[in-house]
Design a protein around this motif. Structure first.
Motif, PDB file in Angstrom:
ATOM      1  N   SER A 165       2.116   8.306  -3.821  1.00 43.37           N
ATOM      2  CA  SER A 165       2.542   8.867  -2.546  1.00 43.37           C
ATOM      3  C   SER A 165       1.323   8.890  -1.630  1.00 43.37           C
ATOM      4  CB  SER A 165       3.144  10.263  -2.737  1.00 43.37           C
ATOM      5  OG  SER A 165       2.172  11.190  -3.131  1.00 43.37           O
ATOM      6  N   PRO A 166       1.510   8.941  -0.331  1.00 42.23           N
ATOM      7  CA  PRO A 166       2.777   9.184   0.341  1.00 42.23           C
ATOM      8  C   PRO A 166       3.715   7.989   0.227  1.00 42.23           C
ATOM      9  CG  PRO A 166       1.095   8.743   1.984  1.00 42.23           C
ATOM     10  CD  PRO A 166       0.413   8.772   0.643  1.00 42.23           C
ATOM     11  N   ARG A 167       4.997   8.275   0.458  1.00 42.47           N
ATOM     12  CA  ARG A 167       6.058   7.285   0.294  1.00 42.47           C
ATOM     13  C   ARG A 167       6.850   7.172   1.594  1.00 42.47           C
ATOM     14  NH1 ARG A 167       7.229  10.897  -4.927  1.00 42.47           N
ATOM     15  NH2 ARG A 167       5.897   9.780  -6.378  1.00 42.47           N
ATOM     16  N   ILE A 168       7.407   6.002   1.804  1.00 42.45           N
ATOM     17  CA  ILE A 168       8.382   5.818   2.877  1.00 42.45           C
ATOM     18  C   ILE A 168       9.744   5.986   2.221  1.00 42.45           C
ATOM     19  CG2 ILE A 168       9.362   4.221   4.566  1.00 42.45           C
ATOM     20  CD1 ILE A 168       6.576   2.803   4.564  1.00 42.45           C
ATOM     21  N   VAL A 169      10.540   6.931   2.689  1.00 38.43           N
ATOM     22  CA  VAL A 169      11.848   7.161   2.086  1.00 38.43           C
ATOM     23  C   VAL A 169      12.941   6.661   3.025  1.00 38.43           C
ATOM     24  CG1 VAL A 169      11.164   9.034   0.556  1.00 38.43           C
ATOM     25  CG2 VAL A 169      11.855   9.568   2.874  1.00 38.43           C
ATOM     26  N   VAL A 170      13.879   5.935   2.438  1.00 43.13           N
ATOM     27  CA  VAL A 170      15.010   5.386   3.179  1.00 43.13           C
ATOM     28  C   VAL A 170      16.273   5.922   2.517  1.00 43.13           C
ATOM     29  CG1 VAL A 170      16.212   3.292   3.908  1.00 43.13           C
ATOM     30  CG2 VAL A 170      13.706   3.293   3.711  1.00 43.13           C
ATOM     31  N   GLY A 171      17.027   6.728   3.254  1.00 43.10           N
ATOM     32  CA  GLY A 171      18.215   7.337   2.681  1.00 43.10           C
ATOM     33  C   GLY A 171      19.482   6.904   3.382  1.00 43.10           C
ATOM     34  N   HIS A 172      20.487   6.539   2.589  1.00 36.77           N
ATOM     35  CA  HIS A 172      21.790   6.171   3.121  1.00 36.77           C
ATOM     36  C   HIS A 172      22.799   7.279   2.825  1.00 36.77           C
ATOM     37  CE1 HIS A 172      25.848   4.363   2.413  1.00 36.77           C
ATOM     38  NE2 HIS A 172      25.645   4.111   3.687  1.00 36.77           N
ATOM     39  N   SER A 173      23.535   7.705   3.829  1.00 38.68           N
ATOM     40  CA  SER A 173      24.595   8.696   3.691  1.00 38.68           C
ATOM     41  C   SER A 173      24.055   9.971   3.033  1.00 38.68           C
ATOM     42  CB  SER A 173      25.772   8.095   2.929  1.00 38.68           C
ATOM     43  OG  SER A 173      26.896   8.941   2.976  1.00 38.68           O
ATOM     44  N   LEU A 174      24.567  10.352   1.856  1.00 39.53           N
ATOM     45  CA  LEU A 174      24.044  11.534   1.170  1.00 39.53           C
ATOM     46  C   LEU A 174      22.559  11.347   0.846  1.00 39.53           C
ATOM     47  CD1 LEU A 174      24.465  14.295  -0.238  1.00 39.53           C
ATOM     48  CD2 LEU A 174      24.907  13.001  -2.318  1.00 39.53           C
ATOM     49  N   GLY A 175      22.139  10.116   0.573  1.00 38.02           N
ATOM     50  CA  GLY A 175      20.730   9.839   0.328  1.00 38.02           C
ATOM     51  C   GLY A 175      19.863  10.199   1.524  1.00 38.02           C
ATOM     52  N   PRO A 194       0.788  -1.227   0.000  1.00 38.83           N
ATOM     53  CA  PRO A 194       0.000   0.000   0.000  1.00 38.83           C
ATOM     54  C   PRO A 194       0.828   1.289   0.000  1.00 38.83           C
ATOM     55  CG  PRO A 194      -0.031  -1.018   2.167  1.00 38.83           C
ATOM     56  CD  PRO A 194       0.676  -1.967   1.257  1.00 38.83           C
ATOM     57  N   VAL A 195       1.993   1.285   0.635  1.00 37.83           N
ATOM     58  CA  VAL A 195       2.825   2.489   0.713  1.00 37.83           C
ATOM     59  C   VAL A 195       4.185   2.176   0.100  1.00 37.83           C
ATOM     60  CG1 VAL A 195       3.842   4.233   2.242  1.00 37.83           C
ATOM     61  CG2 VAL A 195       1.648   3.196   2.837  1.00 37.83           C
ATOM     62  N   GLU A 208       3.983  14.109   0.863  1.00 40.88           N
ATOM     63  CA  GLU A 208       4.396  12.969   0.043  1.00 40.88           C
ATOM     64  C   GLU A 208       5.225  11.953   0.832  1.00 40.88           C
ATOM     65  OE1 GLU A 208       6.254  14.140  -3.630  1.00 40.88           O
ATOM     66  OE2 GLU A 208       4.713  15.640  -4.041  1.00 40.88           O
ATOM     67  N   VAL A 209       5.495  12.237   2.105  1.00 42.62           N
ATOM     68  CA  VAL A 209       6.341  11.361   2.916  1.00 42.62           C
ATOM     69  C   VAL A 209       5.538  10.823   4.095  1.00 42.62           C
ATOM     70  CG1 VAL A 209       8.452  11.206   4.294  1.00 42.62           C
ATOM     71  CG2 VAL A 209       8.412  12.613   2.216  1.00 42.62           C
ATOM     72  N   ALA A 210       5.339   9.485   4.102  1.00 38.35           N
ATOM     73  CA  ALA A 210       4.622   8.840   5.195  1.00 38.35           C
ATOM     74  C   ALA A 210       5.557   8.554   6.368  1.00 38.35           C
ATOM     75  CB  ALA A 210       3.993   7.535   4.713  1.00 38.35           C
ATOM     76  N   ALA A 211       6.805   8.223   6.049  1.00 38.15           N
ATOM     77  CA  ALA A 211       7.802   7.914   7.079  1.00 38.15           C
ATOM     78  C   ALA A 211       9.179   8.033   6.438  1.00 38.15           C
ATOM     79  CB  ALA A 211       7.593   6.508   7.632  1.00 38.15           C
ATOM     80  N   MET A 212      10.195   8.101   7.308  1.00 37.99           N
ATOM     81  CA  MET A 212      11.552   8.237   6.797  1.00 37.99           C
ATOM     82  C   MET A 212      12.488   7.441   7.697  1.00 37.99           C
ATOM     83  SD  MET A 212      13.751  11.769   6.171  1.00 37.99           S
ATOM     84  CE  MET A 212      12.855  12.584   7.445  1.00 37.99           C
ATOM     85  N   ALA A 213      13.449   6.758   7.058  1.00 43.64           N
ATOM     86  CA  ALA A 213      14.505   6.060   7.790  1.00 43.64           C
ATOM     87  C   ALA A 213      15.836   6.566   7.259  1.00 43.64           C
ATOM     88  CB  ALA A 213      14.387   4.552   7.592  1.00 43.64           C
ATOM     89  N   LEU A 214      16.735   6.902   8.173  1.00 39.19           N
ATOM     90  CA  LEU A 214      18.045   7.419   7.799  1.00 39.19           C
ATOM     91  C   LEU A 214      19.108   6.419   8.226  1.00 39.19           C
ATOM     92  CD1 LEU A 214      17.497  11.099   9.003  1.00 39.19           C
ATOM     93  CD2 LEU A 214      17.146  10.156   6.704  1.00 39.19           C
TER      94      LEU A 214
END
Length: 185
Positions: free
Chosen positions: A126-136, A59-60, A150-156
């Motif tokens: 969207s909304p999207r779960i965004v997962v970013g590594h380092s510069l990401g 779903p997301v 547009e962002v449901a959740a975020m993991a760094l």
């Protein structure tokens, strides 16, 4: 006048070498694109094509943003696992992996707009779960700040922080900047 003859001959040899090199590079690029086709879609990101690779269903959508110099294949070990429960998408920023070069450097908001355009063109909702590594991770934070709906959740993951330069001692900062110049130059 003798030096003019040698300079002309040398210029001709350099020109010939450049032509041979360019021809070889184009032939090798053509061969590689047929040997190693992109696993995803090539979508218009506003004047150049960008590679977006989505797998799974859910779903997301989960968006994987690689670090500096990274590309979609950096996620190839985890994407199949995450795809068991989510539609999981990785992509290649301009000039990396299967994405084409853009006409100008794609950093900060330009990189965010490219990602957003490519995901929309690929039909990623969207909304999207965004997962970013380092510069990401920094790009994920900028994306969430500018497009919060547009962002449901975020993991760094080992993310660069927005103000990390301010926390560095002057000597460390100079060394870091020098290293980054070598990496990105």
């Amino acid at each position: 006048m003798g030096w003019l003859k040698y300079a002309t001959a040398l210029g001709g040899l350099v020109g010939l070498a450049l032509c041979v090199g360019l021809t070889a590079e184009l032939a090798l690029e053509r061969r590689d694109s047929s040997r190693y086709p992109s696993p995803g879609l090539l979508v218009d990101a506003g004047g150049y094509r960008m590679h977006v690779h989505c797998t799974g269903d859910g779903p997301v959508p989960l968006i994987l943003i690689s670090g500096l110099g990274g590309w979609s294949q950096d996620c190839s070990a985890v994407q199949p696992l995450l795809s068991r429960t989510h539609r999981t998408c990785s992509f290649d920023r301009a000039g990396y992996g299967w994405s084409e070069e853009a006409g100008a450097p794609r950093i900060g908001m330009a990189a965010i707009e490219d990602m957003r355009t490519a995901l929309n063109e690929a039909g990623v909702g969207s909304p999207r779960i965004v997962v970013g590594h380092s510069l990401g991770g920094l790009l994920a934070q900028i994306y969430a700040q500018h497009y919060p709906t547009e962002v449901a959740a975020m993991a760094l993951l080992d993310s660069v922080e927005r103000h990390q330069y301010q926390s560095m001692a002057p000597a460390t900062l100079e060394r870091y900047k020098s290293d980054m110049d070598r990496l990105t130059g």
